[in-house]
Write a protein that holds these residues in place. Structure first.
Motif, mmCIF file in Angstrom:
data_model
loop_
_atom_site.group_PDB
_atom_site.id
_atom_site.type_symbol
_atom_site.label_atom_id
_atom_site.label_comp_id
_atom_site.label_asym_id
_atom_site.label_seq_id
_atom_site.Cartn_x
_atom_site.Cartn_y
_atom_site.Cartn_z
ATOM 1 N N GLU A 6 0.849 -1.188 0.000
ATOM 2 C CA GLU A 6 0.000 0.000 0.000
ATOM 3 C C GLU A 6 0.886 1.240 0.000
ATOM 4 O O GLU A 6 2.012 1.210 0.492
ATOM 5 C CB GLU A 6 -0.954 -0.007 1.192
ATOM 6 N N GLN A 7 0.353 2.345 -0.551
ATOM 7 C CA GLN A 7 1.139 3.582 -0.556
ATOM 8 C C GLN A 7 0.266 4.802 -0.254
ATOM 9 O O GLN A 7 0.487 5.887 -0.786
ATOM 10 C CB GLN A 7 1.896 3.742 -1.884
ATOM 11 N N PHE A 8 -0.721 4.602 0.618
ATOM 12 C CA PHE A 8 -1.478 5.728 1.135
ATOM 13 C C PHE A 8 -0.618 6.515 2.111
ATOM 14 O O PHE A 8 0.416 6.040 2.577
ATOM 15 C CB PHE A 8 -2.736 5.241 1.871
ATOM 16 N N ARG A 9 -1.068 7.716 2.468
ATOM 17 C CA ARG A 9 -0.370 8.437 3.530
ATOM 18 C C ARG A 9 -0.521 7.653 4.837
ATOM 19 O O ARG A 9 -1.461 6.876 5.012
ATOM 20 C CB ARG A 9 -0.960 9.840 3.706
ATOM 21 N N PRO A 10 0.406 7.853 5.787
ATOM 22 C CA PRO A 10 0.329 7.128 7.052
ATOM 23 C C PRO A 10 -1.035 7.288 7.719
ATOM 24 O O PRO A 10 -1.623 8.375 7.705
ATOM 25 C CB PRO A 10 1.435 7.772 7.895
ATOM 26 N N ALA A 11 -1.541 6.217 8.284
ATOM 27 C CA ALA A 11 -2.791 6.126 9.050
ATOM 28 C C ALA A 11 -4.041 5.978 8.199
ATOM 29 O O ALA A 11 -5.119 5.686 8.734
ATOM 30 C CB ALA A 11 -2.966 7.321 10.001
ATOM 31 N N VAL A 12 -3.956 6.153 6.875
ATOM 32 C CA VAL A 12 -5.142 5.994 6.036
ATOM 33 C C VAL A 12 -5.645 4.555 6.095
ATOM 34 O O VAL A 12 -6.850 4.297 6.263
ATOM 35 C CB VAL A 12 -4.857 6.415 4.576
ATOM 36 N N MET A 13 -4.754 3.596 5.956
ATOM 37 C CA MET A 13 -5.165 2.191 6.003
ATOM 38 C C MET A 13 -5.733 1.832 7.384
ATOM 39 O O MET A 13 -6.662 1.025 7.494
ATOM 40 C CB MET A 13 -4.004 1.275 5.641
ATOM 41 N N ASP A 14 -5.195 2.438 8.434
ATOM 42 C CA ASP A 14 -5.738 2.201 9.774
ATOM 43 C C ASP A 14 -7.190 2.660 9.849
ATOM 44 O O ASP A 14 -8.045 1.960 10.419
ATOM 45 C CB ASP A 14 -4.912 2.946 10.827
ATOM 46 N N ARG A 15 -7.465 3.833 9.291
ATOM 47 C CA ARG A 15 -8.839 4.352 9.334
ATOM 48 C C ARG A 15 -9.807 3.471 8.548
ATOM 49 O O ARG A 15 -11.002 3.438 8.834
ATOM 50 C CB ARG A 15 -8.872 5.787 8.799
ATOM 51 N N LEU A 16 -9.302 2.763 7.559
ATOM 52 C CA LEU A 16 -10.137 1.860 6.772
ATOM 53 C C LEU A 16 -10.276 0.482 7.412
ATOM 54 O O LEU A 16 -10.957 -0.392 6.869
ATOM 55 C CB LEU A 16 -9.539 1.697 5.365
ATOM 56 N N GLY A 17 -9.618 0.294 8.555
ATOM 57 C CA GLY A 17 -9.629 -1.014 9.200
ATOM 58 C C GLY A 17 -8.648 -1.982 8.593
ATOM 59 O O GLY A 17 -8.698 -3.186 8.869
ATOM 60 N N LEU A 18 -7.723 -1.439 7.748
ATOM 61 C CA LEU A 18 -6.791 -2.280 7.008
ATOM 62 C C LEU A 18 -5.336 -2.040 7.418
ATOM 63 O O LEU A 18 -4.412 -2.353 6.684
ATOM 64 C CB LEU A 18 -6.944 -2.016 5.502
ATOM 65 N N GLY A 19 -5.142 -1.472 8.595
ATOM 66 C CA GLY A 19 -3.789 -1.220 9.074
ATOM 67 C C GLY A 19 -3.053 -2.500 9.435
ATOM 68 O O GLY A 19 -3.655 -3.582 9.570
ATOM 69 N N TYR A 20 -1.744 -2.383 9.618
ATOM 70 C CA TYR A 20 -0.930 -3.572 9.876
ATOM 71 C C TYR A 20 -1.343 -4.285 11.154
ATOM 72 O O TYR A 20 -1.441 -5.521 11.182
ATOM 73 C CB TYR A 20 0.552 -3.201 9.947
ATOM 74 N N ALA A 21 -1.588 -3.539 12.224
ATOM 75 C CA ALA A 21 -1.924 -4.187 13.498
ATOM 76 C C ALA A 21 -3.164 -5.058 13.353
ATOM 77 O O ALA A 21 -3.196 -6.203 13.832
ATOM 78 C CB ALA A 21 -2.129 -3.128 14.583
ATOM 79 N N ALA A 22 -4.183 -4.527 12.691
ATOM 80 C CA ALA A 22 -5.430 -5.278 12.541
ATOM 81 C C ALA A 22 -5.245 -6.493 11.639
ATOM 82 O O ALA A 22 -5.719 -7.600 11.952
ATOM 83 C CB ALA A 22 -6.522 -4.372 11.980
ATOM 84 N N LEU A 23 -4.548 -6.311 10.522
ATOM 85 C CA LEU A 23 -4.429 -7.419 9.573
ATOM 86 C C LEU A 23 -3.436 -8.474 10.038
ATOM 87 O O LEU A 23 -3.611 -9.662 9.760
ATOM 88 C CB LEU A 23 -4.031 -6.887 8.194
ATOM 89 N N SER A 24 -2.391 -8.074 10.749
ATOM 90 C CA SER A 24 -1.442 -9.068 11.244
ATOM 91 C C SER A 24 -2.057 -9.920 12.345
ATOM 92 O O SER A 24 -1.642 -11.064 12.564
ATOM 93 C CB SER A 24 -0.165 -8.398 11.756
ATOM 94 N N ALA A 25 -3.071 -9.369 13.035
ATOM 95 C CA ALA A 25 -3.782 -10.179 14.024
ATOM 96 C C ALA A 25 -4.562 -11.291 13.333
ATOM 97 O O ALA A 25 -4.682 -12.407 13.851
ATOM 98 C CB ALA A 25 -4.719 -9.295 14.847
ATOM 99 N N ALA A 26 -5.082 -10.976 12.148
ATOM 100 C CA ALA A 26 -5.827 -11.974 11.378
ATOM 101 C C ALA A 26 -4.900 -12.906 10.612
ATOM 102 O O ALA A 26 -5.242 -14.063 10.364
ATOM 103 C CB ALA A 26 -6.784 -11.277 10.413
ATOM 104 N N ASN A 27 -3.737 -12.384 10.233
ATOM 105 C CA ASN A 27 -2.787 -13.165 9.436
ATOM 106 C C ASN A 27 -1.379 -12.827 9.902
ATOM 107 O O ASN A 27 -0.729 -11.928 9.352
ATOM 108 C CB ASN A 27 -2.958 -12.842 7.945
#
Length: 370
Positions: free
Chosen positions: A94-115
């Motif tokens: 991904e190449q959004f600005r920092p925290a954009v993916m987090d706001r979408l629920g797609l940040g690293y912390a959330a996704l690494s918990a799932a995978n």
């Protein structure tokens, strides 16, 4: 024979150049790459000119061999629909600005918990943290901010526009690829993925190894004063009598000695002059003859000098043809074809199929239903 990245699944949320080129390199080595795009418009690169079929030629070149899903990431069910793919993914780009993916629920912390095995690569201009992390910028800005652009000044002292997107590719794509491969190797050892912070501006400093080394000793480089910025006649661009240009780089003494002999000058005498005076002497000698004259005179000689050619002529050079740089093709979803983009993946690692398609927007949406 299996390709080295066969079985590796990549979800690419990026657009334009750095991320898509990075995932193209992964795809060329056998990875299965799925682009995650916006509905209707898709990757901005699709709308560029000139066009090849329904998409831009740029998009077609950068997305050879990939698949496409069109989904609104802000939709209430977007994360739920994507989660099966995320759980199976090896790599996410991904190449959004920092925290954009987090706001979408797609940040690293959330996704690494799932995978936990997910290698999550974030490509940005100034990185995930720091005072400039949220600053809007493009390639030219990163080249300027890293001190690189200041060393391109012409005779009037003004920096010149770089002829290539240096930060996007050299600062984003290639470091992204290197670190993804390192993270996959580390995952083999630990079983866990990683969050990669690829900052394009940061990575340009590597190219200034010589300037940083000189600067550490109090000799910061300037324009027209150093070895590769015009401070020596041994590394210059010279104009010929017919208005063409020669790129001359006979840095080592053995090359310099032969070069000066062929242009009718004395190496020792030039070396005794101040560099600007020596450069002017060589410039005057080169300017007395045409480019064709110098090409014939330098042919077969070790002088590290060649004519400056346009991209069209370079594309037709028999040498690059013999190496097969443009032997592969890419096909659009509607059947148009063009030569594929040459990429630095060894032929031993690439698919035997010389023609691969670029994806139509949303063509692989059925993947969301499984």
């Amino acid at each position: 024979m299996s390709q080295p990245l066969t079985g590796v699944k990549v979800l690419d949320f990026s657009t334009l150049l750095p991320g898509p080129l990075c995932s193209l390199l992964l795809a060329e080595a056998g990875a299965e790459v799925v682009k995650i795009e916006r509905p209707r418009r898709g990757d901005e690169m699709r709308s560029y000119e000139p066009r090849l079929g329904e998409d831009s030629a740029n998009f077609v070149l950068l997305n050879r061999g990939k698949r496409s899903i069109a989904i609104d990431l802000k939709a209430p069910d977007a994360l739920e629909r994507l989660m099966p793919l995320i759980r199976e993914a090896d790599v996410l780009i991904e190449q959004f600005r920092p925290a954009v993916m987090d706001r979408l629920g797609l940040g690293y912390a959330a996704l690494s918990a799932a995978n936990p095995r997910l290698v999550y690569c974030s490509i940005t201009g100034f990185g995930q943290h720091g005072p400039r992390a949220q600053e809007a910028a493009h390639d030219l800005n990163y080249v300027a901010a890293s001190g690189t652009l200041s060393l391109t000044a012409g005779s009037d002292g003004a920096p010149v526009l770089p002829p290539a997107l240096i930060a996007d590719i050299a600062g984003g794509t290639y470091p992204g690829l290197v670190n993804i491969l390192l993270a996959l190797r580390q995952r083999d050892q630990t079983g866990r993925g990683a969050h990669l912070d690829v900052a394009m501006a940061d990575n340009l400093f590597t190219f200034q190894y010589w300037g940083l080394g000189n600067g550490a000793l109090g000799q910061w480089p300037g324009t027209g004063t150093d070895l590769v910025t015009g401070g020596t006649p041994r590394y210059q661009i010279y104009r010929t009598a017919d208005g063409a240009f020669l790129a001359a780089a006979p840095l080592e003494d053995k090359f310099w000695q032969r070069f000066t002999e062929l242009v009718g000058l004395d190496a020792a005498a030039l070396d005794a002059m101040p560099p600007p005076q020596a450069t002017e002497a060589v410039r005057a000698a080169i300017a007395r003859q045409t480019a064709a004259h110098w090409e014939q005179r330098f042919a077969g000689q070790d002088v590290c000098t060649c004519r400056v050619v346009g991209l069209e002529e370079a594309r037709r050079d028999p040498h690059f043809g013999a190496r097969g740089l443009f032997s592969r093709t890419v096909a659009t979803a509607t059947g148009e074809r063009m030569a594929a983009l040459p990429v630095p993946i060894d032929a031993a690692f690439r698919a035997t199929d010389a023609t691969l398609p670029s994806p139509a927007l949303g063509a692989d949406n059925p993947l969301l239903d499984h």
